[in-house]
Design an enzyme around this catalytic site. Structure first.
Site, PDB file in Angstrom:
ATOM      1  N   THR A 208       0.839  -1.211   0.000  1.00 10.39           N
ATOM      2  CA  THR A 208       0.000   0.000   0.000  1.00 10.39           C
ATOM      3  C   THR A 208       0.866   1.251   0.000  1.00 10.39           C
ATOM      4  O   THR A 208       1.988   1.231   0.495  1.00 10.39           O
ATOM      5  CB  THR A 208      -0.962   0.006   1.214  1.00 10.39           C
ATOM      6  N   ARG A 209       0.321   2.323  -0.592  1.00 14.29           N
ATOM      7  CA  ARG A 209       0.964   3.641  -0.519  1.00 14.29           C
ATOM      8  C   ARG A 209      -0.024   4.668   0.019  1.00 14.29           C
ATOM      9  O   ARG A 209       0.217   5.862  -0.040  1.00 14.29           O
ATOM     10  CB  ARG A 209       1.489   4.081  -1.897  1.00 14.29           C
TER      11      ARG A 209
ATOM     12  N   HIS B 263      -7.982   2.259   5.656  1.00 13.76           N
ATOM     13  CA  HIS B 263      -9.297   2.517   6.234  1.00 13.76           C
ATOM     14  C   HIS B 263      -9.963   1.172   6.524  1.00 13.76           C
ATOM     15  O   HIS B 263      -9.374   0.120   6.328  1.00 13.76           O
ATOM     16  CB  HIS B 263     -10.119   3.389   5.286  1.00 13.76           C
TER      17      HIS B 263
ATOM     18  N   HIS C  70      -9.902  -1.602   3.870  1.00 14.51           N
ATOM     19  CA  HIS C  70      -8.607  -2.273   3.693  1.00 14.51           C
ATOM     20  C   HIS C  70      -8.391  -3.320   4.783  1.00 14.51           C
ATOM     21  O   HIS C  70      -7.848  -4.388   4.545  1.00 14.51           O
ATOM     22  CB  HIS C  70      -7.463  -1.256   3.760  1.00 14.51           C
TER      23      HIS C  70
ATOM     24  N   ARG D  66      -7.108  -3.975  -7.641  1.00 20.55           N
ATOM     25  CA  ARG D  66      -7.651  -3.415  -8.886  1.00 20.55           C
ATOM     26  C   ARG D  66      -6.801  -2.214  -9.248  1.00 20.55           C
ATOM     27  O   ARG D  66      -6.458  -1.402  -8.395  1.00 20.55           O
ATOM     28  CB  ARG D  66      -9.101  -2.965  -8.684  1.00 20.55           C
TER      29      ARG D  66
END
Length: 568
Positions: free
Chosen positions: A194-195, A199, A202, A288
């Site tokens: 992740t970058r 929340h 996730h 995605r």
């Protein structure tokens, strides 16, 4: 399942004694000061994160990676990892030589034994690696406008890893992670890349991914270079730490990855997989539009939503990790819980907040519901990203000499000072030339340096909550973009194109500059002997012909109000 993911991986460092000896010897070698991206790449080369690479790519490997996603020996490797340098430095180096690679403080990190010196085909690299030679892609813009024109290749001898003063306890090399997994008895590990801040959706998705794969979870965020405009890594790591409590500590861990992302979509997903395999993971969540950079110049997404998953699946066996599909999670109001979008019960009310909507709510200080994010995460984001009317920002006027930029900027400054609330600084072209850039001439190179200095000062003003008004000519699109990226890390950048025609500018010509340029007495004069690249996407265009200055300044004020940057 083989436990090869837990065995130590080869690093490129020499022993401590050899490193001390090499440091002394390297004092006499030609030195290259590494850029931020190159330091990220070098760290992962040296610690085995980029295994099987043994250094920066030579020409045969580079061309093979660009064309086939493979090294010259056939090994899968989708992204060129190259050392780009200036023409001036390249002229001092020949294959067969060693050069010292240093950080910005001058500390020697490694020695490169130069095997290749070559000119890359950058348009081809952009086309093949990123899918299009389109400057809307941040990595393509970097390739053409930031990266040096010459590439050096060759094996690396690692002397010491780059120094990080932040989050030291959260940074692990591939071997440190493998040792941790061995100690904890973790045989199956699913990595989440992740970058962005995490929340609730996730958290749900990562929970499910780990459960489906019957694996432990490694949250493995990128803290090197991400996309310009992303939330800074200090804020993100504080957000991750706030969420970690929501996971069972015995099954979840977090480690920071100092990777310079390229936002290369499908190829990047394969690359991320190889990097996670090197870090000892067995499974990988592919999202995605994984590592997608957003829209291209035509307003379309650069990559299809599932292109990354398709390419990863094709190479899954060779990557050596199993892909876990990213489930798009949505909140079902009646059930008060998250469901995968394709499993929502019929007739349910689905709630979702897009990234754009989240940014709008932060910008305007609107409530962010608890079903969407954890209160601790929202609190961290609000600390770094207060409502827009409390943030610093930059208004950047661009236009021909004599177009009226400075006059409008002066009028705007007075109006903003009258409102009060934030300090206002005017960085006028002539004033900056006197105090910041007195040694510079008017060549393209010097003009670019001057604009970037203005951008740097404006970014510092913006970061510290002030208002910067800039009024240089700034004739080149690429330089204005670089300044925008510098400033948008900290606040809004409002480009105002003062679109006065050249005829009108010449008619006003108080300083007699156009006359001298027409007579050939001033070389490289914007609009006469040097081009002015008009902005195509300025936030505001004003025309000063037959319009008084007060009206033009008022148009800017209305624009700032409309963007939520000021409140009257």
């Amino acid at each position: 399942m083989s436990l090869s993911n837990l065995a130590p991986i080869q690093e490129l460092y020499v022993s401590h004694e050899s490193a001390l000896k090499l440091k002394t010897e390297a004092g006499t070698l030609p030195s290259w000061d590494l850029t931020a991206r190159q330091i990220c790449d070098l760290e992962l080369l040296m610690n085995g994160g980029f295994n099987p690479l043994k250094g920066f790519l030579g020409q045969a490997d580079y061309e093979s990676v660009v064309e086939t996603m493979r090294l010259a020996d056939g090994a899968l490797w989708p992204i060129p990892v190259t050392l780009d340098v200036s023409e001036a430095f390249a002229a001092t180096v020949e294959p067969g030589q060693d050069i010292a690679l240093r950080d910005p403080e001058g500390v020697i990190l490694a020695i490169l034994s130069v095997s290749d010196k070559y000119l890359p085909n950058k348009p081809r690299e952009a086309e093949m690696v990123f899918g299009a030679d389109d400057l809307a892609h941040p990595a393509v813009n970097y390739l053409h406008h930031v990266a040096g024109p010459v590439y050096l290749g060759g094996p690396i001898t690692g002397i010491q890893q780059p120094v990080h003063y932040d989050f030291k306890g959260r940074r692990d090399t591939p071997n440190e992670l493998r040792a941790f997994f061995r100690k904890m008895g973790w045989r199956r590990v699913v990595a989440f890349q992740t970058r962005n801040p995490l929340h609730r959706a996730h958290q749900e998705l990562t929970f499910r991914a780990a459960r489906e794969a019957q694996a432990n979870l490694l949250i493995h965020p990128v803290v090197g270079m991400t996309k310009p405009g992303d939330v800074d890594h200090f804020t993100r790591v504080r957000c991750y730490e706030a969420v970690l409590d929501q996971y069972p500590s015995s099954t979840t861990s977090m480690s920071l990855l100092n990777l310079a992302m390229r936002m290369a979509g499908p190829r990047e997903a394969v690359w991320h997989g190889l990097i996670r395999r090197n870090h000892g993971c067995t499974h990988f969540i592919v999202g995605r539009d994984h590592a997608g950079p957003g829209k291209n110049s035509a307003g379309q997404d650069f990559y299809g939503p599932y292109d990354a998953q398709v390419l990863f699946k094709e190479h899954e066996a060779e990557i050596g990790l199993e892909m876990v599909d990213f489930k798009h999670m949505v909140y079902v109001q009646e059930k008060a819980q998250y469901y995968p979008a394709n499993e929502v019960p019929d007739g349910s009310t689905v709630l979702d907040i897009s990234g754009t909507e989240l940014r709008r709510r932060l910008r305007e200080g609107i409530e962010i519901p608890e079903w969407f994010s954890f209160p601790q995460v929202v609190a961290e984001l609000r600390r770094t990203s207060p409502a827009r009317a409390k943030q610093g920002f930059t208004v950047f006027f661009t236009g021909l000499s004599g177009s009226g930029k400075s006059t409008i900027a002066n009028a705007l400054m007075v109006k903003l000072m009258e409102m009060g609330g934030r300090p206002v600084t005017l960085l006028d072209g002539d004033v900056v030339r006197k105090h910041l850039s007195s040694e510079l001439g008017f060549s393209k190179e010097h003009r670019d340096i001057n604009i970037k200095r203005i951008g740097y000062v404006a970014s510092e003003i913006t970061k510290n909550g002030g208002i910067a008004l800039c009024a240089p000519i700034a004739p080149y699109t690429a330089t204005r973009r670089a300044v925008r990226e510098m400033i948008e890390q900290y606040g809004a950048f409002v480009e105002v194109h003062v679109a006065t025609s050249i005829e009108e500018c010449e008619r006003r010509d108080r300083k007699g500059l156009y006359k001298l340029a027409r007579e050939g007495k001033i070389k490289e004069f914007t609009g006469i002997s040097d081009p002015y690249e008009a902005p195509s996407k300025a936030e505001l265009v004003v025309d000063t012909e037959n319009v008084d200055v007060d009206h033009c300044a008022h148009q800017v004020v209305l624009k700032l109000e409309g963007m939520g940057l000021i409140r009257n």
